[in-house]
Scaffold this motif. Sequence first.
Motif, short mmCIF file in Angstrom:
data_model
loop_
_atom_site.label_atom_id
_atom_site.label_comp_id
_atom_site.label_asym_id
_atom_site.label_seq_id
_atom_site.Cartn_x
_atom_site.Cartn_y
_atom_site.Cartn_z
N PHE A 72 0.83 -1.19 0.00
CA PHE A 72 0.00 0.00 0.00
C PHE A 72 0.87 1.25 0.00
CE2 PHE A 72 -2.40 -3.37 2.03
CZ PHE A 72 -3.58 -3.34 1.33
N ASP A 73 0.35 2.27 -0.65
CA ASP A 73 0.91 3.61 -0.56
C ASP A 73 0.03 4.35 0.42
OD1 ASP A 73 1.89 6.16 -0.86
OD2 ASP A 73 1.73 6.22 -3.04
N ALA A 74 0.41 4.32 1.69
CA ALA A 74 -0.47 4.76 2.78
C ALA A 74 -0.18 6.19 3.20
CB ALA A 74 -0.33 3.83 3.98
N ARG A 75 -1.25 6.97 3.31
CA ARG A 75 -1.15 8.30 3.87
C ARG A 75 -1.78 8.28 5.26
NH1 ARG A 75 -1.12 7.50 -1.78
NH2 ARG A 75 -0.43 9.39 -2.85
N PHE A 76 -1.06 8.80 6.22
CA PHE A 76 -1.51 8.82 7.61
C PHE A 76 -2.01 10.21 7.96
CE2 PHE A 76 1.38 5.33 7.21
CZ PHE A 76 0.98 4.37 8.10
N PHE A 77 -3.24 10.25 8.49
CA PHE A 77 -3.86 11.51 8.89
C PHE A 77 -4.03 11.54 10.40
CE2 PHE A 77 -5.38 10.79 4.56
CZ PHE A 77 -5.23 12.05 3.97
N LEU A 78 -3.75 12.69 10.98
CA LEU A 78 -3.96 12.91 12.41
C LEU A 78 -5.24 13.71 12.58
CD1 LEU A 78 -2.61 12.58 15.25
CD2 LEU A 78 -1.58 14.83 14.87
N ALA A 79 -6.08 13.32 13.56
CA ALA A 79 -7.34 14.03 13.81
C ALA A 79 -7.61 14.04 15.31
CB ALA A 79 -8.50 13.37 13.07
N GLU A 80 -8.15 15.14 15.78
CA GLU A 80 -8.53 15.26 17.19
C GLU A 80 -9.86 14.55 17.42
OE1 GLU A 80 -6.82 16.59 19.61
OE2 GLU A 80 -5.18 17.45 18.41
N ALA A 81 -9.95 13.80 18.53
CA ALA A 81 -11.19 13.09 18.85
C ALA A 81 -12.36 14.05 19.03
CB ALA A 81 -10.99 12.27 20.12
N ALA A 82 -12.08 15.31 19.37
CA ALA A 82 -13.15 16.30 19.53
C ALA A 82 -13.92 16.53 18.24
CB ALA A 82 -12.57 17.61 20.04
N ARG A 83 -13.33 16.14 17.10
CA ARG A 83 -13.99 16.31 15.80
C ARG A 83 -15.03 15.23 15.55
NH1 ARG A 83 -12.94 20.61 12.02
NH2 ARG A 83 -10.99 21.60 12.66
N LEU A 84 -15.06 14.18 16.33
CA LEU A 84 -16.00 13.09 16.11
C LEU A 84 -17.43 13.53 16.41
CD1 LEU A 84 -14.00 10.23 17.87
CD2 LEU A 84 -14.38 10.44 15.40
N ALA A 85 -18.36 13.01 15.62
CA ALA A 85 -19.78 13.28 15.84
C ALA A 85 -20.40 12.14 16.63
CB ALA A 85 -20.49 13.47 14.50
N ALA A 86 -19.71 11.68 17.66
CA ALA A 86 -20.17 10.55 18.47
C ALA A 86 -19.31 10.46 19.72
CB ALA A 86 -20.07 9.23 17.67
N ASP A 87 -19.75 9.63 20.65
CA ASP A 87 -18.98 9.35 21.85
C ASP A 87 -17.71 8.60 21.45
OD1 ASP A 87 -17.87 8.36 24.19
OD2 ASP A 87 -19.76 7.55 24.97
N PRO A 88 -16.51 9.12 21.74
CA PRO A 88 -15.28 8.44 21.30
C PRO A 88 -15.04 7.09 21.95
CG PRO A 88 -14.78 10.29 22.74
CD PRO A 88 -16.24 10.39 22.42
N ASP A 89 -15.82 6.74 22.97
CA ASP A 89 -15.68 5.44 23.62
C ASP A 89 -16.75 4.44 23.19
OD1 ASP A 89 -13.38 5.89 25.45
OD2 ASP A 89 -14.70 7.44 26.28
N ASP A 90 -17.58 4.83 22.25
CA ASP A 90 -18.67 3.95 21.78
C ASP A 90 -18.26 3.26 20.48
OD1 ASP A 90 -20.98 2.67 21.06
OD2 ASP A 90 -22.17 4.50 20.77
N PHE A 91 -17.90 1.98 20.58
CA PHE A 91 -17.48 1.20 19.41
C PHE A 91 -18.57 0.22 18.97
CE2 PHE A 91 -13.44 1.82 21.93
CZ PHE A 91 -13.04 2.94 21.21
N SER A 92 -19.81 0.47 19.36
CA SER A 92 -20.89 -0.49 19.10
C SER A 92 -21.19 -0.65 17.61
CB SER A 92 -22.16 -0.06 19.84
OG SER A 92 -22.58 1.24 19.42
#
Length: 225
Positions: free
Chosen positions: A143-163
């Motif tokens: 793969f030619d992989a690009r890695f992106f960094l993102a703050e969890a505050a940008r999520l539109a959900a509870d960051p601990d909810d993996f359901s």
Amino acid sequence: MDLAAEAGGDDKTRVRPAATVILLRDGPAGPEVLMGMRGASAAFMPSKFVFPGGAVDDADARVPLAGLPAPACLRRLGDEGPALAAAAIRELWEETGLPLGVPGVWTAPDGWTAFARRGLRPDASGLRFVFRAITPPGRPRRFDARFFLAEAARLAADPDDFSAACDELSHLQWLPLAEARRLDLPFITEVVLAEVSALAQGRDAGPGVPFFDNSGPVPTFRRLE
């Protein structure tokens, strides 16, 4: 999405564009990242702890992003930038159930319908392009992989909810950076974690984006200005 299933075609070792998301948040012991473990039977990096990510799908180029990464990131990503950003958001959603999006209604292509049903449009404005690496020759998948960094505050959900996560990554968990670096990691993930640790501490290792380039006969390291 399963990288092994995605590779397709007769030559599964051909280099495919891919995108990965490193989610970052503040924790009791300092900055934390979200990681999960790939299955023991996976063709690519079995039993290793990794960040959510995978190959770009054709449909990703047709996704109307609500926001794009910063102009400097897009310039370094090139023409594939919007598709790579969309793939990063889709893979994060599929593997963790966590959406990077803003409220909106849209007609979603294949692979995006579950995201759209949440009443969200994918938003890449919080993605920062921080690393690029091409898998060395001789691996079962490349793969030619690009890695992106993102703050969890940008999520539109509870960051601990993996359901809503699929079952590709197990043991999804938020880990302090120092603890994450002690896990069983692919080499490139160790390198990226070191870069993220420096960024989290406000220390840029140098100008541009680090790039491990294994596309030719001799591995090279350079920075994308």
